[in-house]
Design a protein around this motif. Structure first.
Motif, PDB file in Angstrom:
ATOM      1  N   VAL A 113     -20.051 -17.672 -25.090  1.00  0.00           N
ATOM      2  CA  VAL A 113     -20.923 -17.605 -23.922  1.00  0.00           C
ATOM      3  C   VAL A 113     -21.126 -16.155 -23.515  1.00  0.00           C
ATOM      4  O   VAL A 113     -20.415 -15.256 -23.967  1.00  0.00           O
ATOM      5  CB  VAL A 113     -20.325 -18.395 -22.734  1.00  0.00           C
ATOM      6  N   ARG A 114     -22.099 -15.928 -22.673  1.00  0.00           N
ATOM      7  CA  ARG A 114     -22.265 -14.646 -21.979  1.00  0.00           C
ATOM      8  C   ARG A 114     -21.596 -14.781 -20.624  1.00  0.00           C
ATOM      9  O   ARG A 114     -21.903 -15.700 -19.858  1.00  0.00           O
ATOM     10  CB  ARG A 114     -23.743 -14.326 -21.806  1.00  0.00           C
ATOM     11  N   SER A 115     -20.673 -13.901 -20.313  1.00  0.00           N
ATOM     12  CA  SER A 115     -19.873 -14.057 -19.102  1.00  0.00           C
ATOM     13  C   SER A 115     -20.004 -12.863 -18.174  1.00  0.00           C
ATOM     14  O   SER A 115     -20.199 -11.725 -18.621  1.00  0.00           O
ATOM     15  CB  SER A 115     -18.390 -14.257 -19.461  1.00  0.00           C
ATOM     16  N   SER A 150     -14.754 -16.373 -13.972  1.00  0.00           N
ATOM     17  CA  SER A 150     -15.914 -15.806 -14.663  1.00  0.00           C
ATOM     18  C   SER A 150     -17.075 -16.778 -14.598  1.00  0.00           C
ATOM     19  O   SER A 150     -16.884 -18.003 -14.653  1.00  0.00           O
ATOM     20  CB  SER A 150     -15.584 -15.510 -16.137  1.00  0.00           C
ATOM     21  N   LEU A 151     -18.275 -16.227 -14.482  1.00  0.00           N
ATOM     22  CA  LEU A 151     -19.500 -17.000 -14.602  1.00  0.00           C
ATOM     23  C   LEU A 151     -19.866 -17.051 -16.072  1.00  0.00           C
ATOM     24  O   LEU A 151     -19.982 -16.021 -16.735  1.00  0.00           O
ATOM     25  CB  LEU A 151     -20.625 -16.331 -13.810  1.00  0.00           C
ATOM     26  N   LEU A 193     -21.587 -22.306 -15.686  1.00  0.00           N
ATOM     27  CA  LEU A 193     -20.308 -22.745 -15.134  1.00  0.00           C
ATOM     28  C   LEU A 193     -19.549 -21.534 -14.613  1.00  0.00           C
ATOM     29  O   LEU A 193     -19.675 -20.434 -15.162  1.00  0.00           O
ATOM     30  CB  LEU A 193     -19.450 -23.423 -16.201  1.00  0.00           C
ATOM     31  N   VAL A 194     -18.760 -21.732 -13.556  1.00  0.00           N
ATOM     32  CA  VAL A 194     -17.769 -20.746 -13.150  1.00  0.00           C
ATOM     33  C   VAL A 194     -16.410 -21.393 -13.353  1.00  0.00           C
ATOM     34  O   VAL A 194     -16.178 -22.526 -12.922  1.00  0.00           O
ATOM     35  CB  VAL A 194     -17.947 -20.322 -11.676  1.00  0.00           C
ATOM     36  N   ALA A 195     -15.511 -20.692 -14.044  1.00  0.00           N
ATOM     37  CA  ALA A 195     -14.211 -21.289 -14.364  1.00  0.00           C
ATOM     38  C   ALA A 195     -13.107 -20.259 -14.222  1.00  0.00           C
ATOM     39  O   ALA A 195     -13.322 -19.056 -14.396  1.00  0.00           O
ATOM     40  CB  ALA A 195     -14.222 -21.848 -15.787  1.00  0.00           C
ATOM     41  N   ASN A 196     -11.931 -20.750 -13.901  1.00  0.00           N
ATOM     42  CA  ASN A 196     -10.719 -19.951 -13.867  1.00  0.00           C
ATOM     43  C   ASN A 196      -9.956 -20.226 -15.162  1.00  0.00           C
ATOM     44  O   ASN A 196      -9.434 -21.328 -15.363  1.00  0.00           O
ATOM     45  CB  ASN A 196      -9.872 -20.341 -12.656  1.00  0.00           C
ATOM     46  N   ALA A 239     -26.587 -19.419  -7.855  1.00  0.00           N
ATOM     47  CA  ALA A 239     -25.252 -18.960  -8.230  1.00  0.00           C
ATOM     48  C   ALA A 239     -24.851 -17.683  -7.502  1.00  0.00           C
ATOM     49  O   ALA A 239     -23.668 -17.495  -7.173  1.00  0.00           O
ATOM     50  CB  ALA A 239     -25.190 -18.742  -9.744  1.00  0.00           C
ATOM     51  N   LEU A 240     -25.805 -16.805  -7.230  1.00  0.00           N
ATOM     52  CA  LEU A 240     -25.472 -15.538  -6.558  1.00  0.00           C
ATOM     53  C   LEU A 240     -24.858 -15.747  -5.172  1.00  0.00           C
ATOM     54  O   LEU A 240     -23.780 -15.211  -4.890  1.00  0.00           O
ATOM     55  CB  LEU A 240     -26.712 -14.651  -6.478  1.00  0.00           C
ATOM     56  N   PRO A 241     -25.501 -16.498  -4.269  1.00  0.00           N
ATOM     57  CA  PRO A 241     -24.864 -16.689  -2.961  1.00  0.00           C
ATOM     58  C   PRO A 241     -23.576 -17.503  -3.027  1.00  0.00           C
ATOM     59  O   PRO A 241     -22.676 -17.300  -2.215  1.00  0.00           O
ATOM     60  CB  PRO A 241     -25.941 -17.419  -2.141  1.00  0.00           C
ATOM     61  N   ALA A 242     -23.463 -18.414  -3.990  1.00  0.00           N
ATOM     62  CA  ALA A 242     -22.216 -19.162  -4.131  1.00  0.00           C
ATOM     63  C   ALA A 242     -21.084 -18.232  -4.528  1.00  0.00           C
ATOM     64  O   ALA A 242     -19.979 -18.301  -3.984  1.00  0.00           O
ATOM     65  CB  ALA A 242     -22.387 -20.269  -5.170  1.00  0.00           C
ATOM     66  N   ALA A 243     -21.343 -17.342  -5.471  1.00  0.00           N
ATOM     67  CA  ALA A 243     -20.290 -16.485  -6.005  1.00  0.00           C
ATOM     68  C   ALA A 243     -19.976 -15.300  -5.117  1.00  0.00           C
ATOM     69  O   ALA A 243     -18.822 -14.884  -5.016  1.00  0.00           O
ATOM     70  CB  ALA A 243     -20.694 -15.988  -7.391  1.00  0.00           C
TER      71      ALA A 243
END
Length: 471
Positions: free
Chosen positions: A267-269, A276-277, A375-378, A409-413
């Protein structure tokens, strides 16, 4: 918004929502505190997430929550059922995609394709499954990539048998539960793209009138095709009598059809501290590296300026015909995540059917504007914390899907914005549609708070499935 709660005989509690959920309000932290957390990367996880429904990976007495969203409600209900039956993220995602080939064929079809991003919470690994429908046949018809792409998704992120995930789509085509508002909307806007002899037109536009929401319309040809695929597997679409019909109907080389395989890669992260997104890694414009560049261009701007900067970076104009997409996403009980953007190319694809199959020929795509999953994942503890898909409607210009995804995604992150606020604050003129589920993990007690949301301009459905944690 009120939520409907159902309890099954299996003891699984299902909460069905339309963009909201039963929730315990979380205490909002001041903006200065959020900025401090971002500076201290060890707490950056809190900046990615939203308030909402409660669950935790660490409290054994808490109900386990899974999340399902699709751009067509009947597909979302099927995803819920798959999770209730013990399926995982890949099983639910594949079942929903196949279901939409029957319930939303304007955007999803067996001759189309798409792209998915997966996160494996056990392996702590993110992947892209690229099964984009590239031009390969007569008149720009797409190589039919959908089935082998979905098979790869299930192989990577599922536990059920193939026939379990395809059977609901077969039943949906044969025993219509009623046409959804999502599909009638597309029929009204784009039904004129269907050829007069198209099987879809014969079934759904008999006499030229768009069916009412809830009208019972079966698709026997598609049901028969799905039955073949249930009994004989995905390979029947690429090799054998059905494959011969498909190749002739699309004007593609039978050898190329037989040899097609999806591309599974990384993926591109974008690093956001401990999380990471993850964005799909494809070579299409408005995808891969272009998405990361657009994110970086907008991330340091004030919130009010980000949408315009994203649109400028991606070339999203908000005007003109474009490919149309549909999205789905799943976060399962083990916190694995799958998000997919699917497409027929143009609305209703090429507009013509492959005779006798109930399958619409898709239009090949050369751009990622139809839609983008993320996706955003830990990866430290292994949990998916955000899943979103931006899609294009078909008449909202280039790069509409990717632009919609990033503006959510920007305001969420970066701001900890809530799902309802993200969707409500998107400008009315912003191109594309976006659905999402996002979670916040409390740094004090490890409790996970999640909220899902569906774009008010669409007719999708978000579902939360709650079950008792296995001891």
């Amino acid at each position: 918004m009120m939520a409907t709660t159902e309890t099954s005989l299996l003891g699984l509690r299902t909460v069905t929502t339309s963009g909201s959920c039963e929730r315990t309000p979380a205490r909002r932290r001041p903006a200065s505190s959020l900025r401090m957390w971002r500076r201290a990367s060890a707490l950056a996880i809190a900046a990615t997430l939203l308030t909402g429904c409660v669950n935790t990976k660490f409290k054994t007495d808490a109900l386990v929550q899974s999340f399902v969203i699709a751009d067509e409600p009947r597909a979302a209900a099927i995803g819920r059922d798959v999770l209730n039956q013990g399926g995982r993220s890949g099983d639910a995602a594949v079942a929903m995609a196949l279901a939409m080939s029957a319930s939303l064929p304007s955007r999803v079809g067996l001759a189309g394709g798409g792209v998915c991003v997966l996160f494996d919470a056990t392996k702590k690994e993110a992947r892209t499954v690229d099964f984009l429908p590239r031009p390969a046949g007569a008149g720009g018809a797409a190589m039919p990539t959908m089935l082998r792409g979905l098979y790869a998704v299930q192989a990577l992120a599922g536990v059920q048998r193939w026939e379990q995930v395809i059977a609901p789509a077969e039943q949906l085509a044969q025993f219509s539960p009623g046409v959804s508002r999502a599909f009638t909307q597309d029929l009204a806007a784009f039904g004129n793209r269907l050829a007069p002899d198209s099987e879809i037109r014969k079934h759904f536009l008999a006499g030229g009138a768009v069916p009412a929401v809830g009208a019972l319309v079966s698709q026997p040809e598609l049901s028969a095709t799905l039955s073949i695929l249930r009994r004989n597997g995905v390979g029947a679409f690429y090799n054998g009598p059905l494959a011969t019909t498909v190749a002739q109907g699309l004007g593609v080389d039978p050898a190329a059809l037989r040899a097609y395989q999806p591309r599974v890669t990384g993926v591109r992260s974008v690093s956001l501290g401990l999380v990471s997104l993850h964005l799909p890694d494809t070579d299409l414009p408005e995808s891969g590296a272009a998405l990361v560049q657009a994110w970086n261009a907008a991330a340091d701007l004030p919130p009010a300026q980000r949408a315009a900067r994203v649109a400028s970076a991606l070339g999203a104009t908000g005007q003109g015909a474009t490919a149309a997409g549909a999205g789905l996403m799943v976060i399962d009980r083990d916190e694995n995540g799958v998000a997919c953007a699917l497409t027929q190319g143009a609305p209703f694809g090429a507009g013509r059917s492959i005779a006798g199959t109930g399958v619409l020929a898709a239009q090949g795509v050369n751009s990622g504007g139809f839609g983008t999953p993320a996706l955003v994942a830990n990866a430290i503890v292994g949990r998916t914390l955000f899943a979103g898909v931006g899609t294009a409607n078909g008449d909202d210009g280039p790069a509409a899907g990717p632009a919609a995804l990033l503006t959510a995604a920007l305001p969420a992150a970066l701001d900890g914005a809530q799902g309802d606020a993200i969707l409500a604050n998107r400008p009315a003129s912003a191109p594309g549609r976006v659905n999402l589920v996002a979670c916040q993990v409390s740094v004090e007690n490890g409790i996970r708070y999640c909220q899902s949301g569906t774009d008010p301009r669409g007719n999708g459905l978000a579902v939360v499935v709650e079950s008792v944690r296995e001891r």
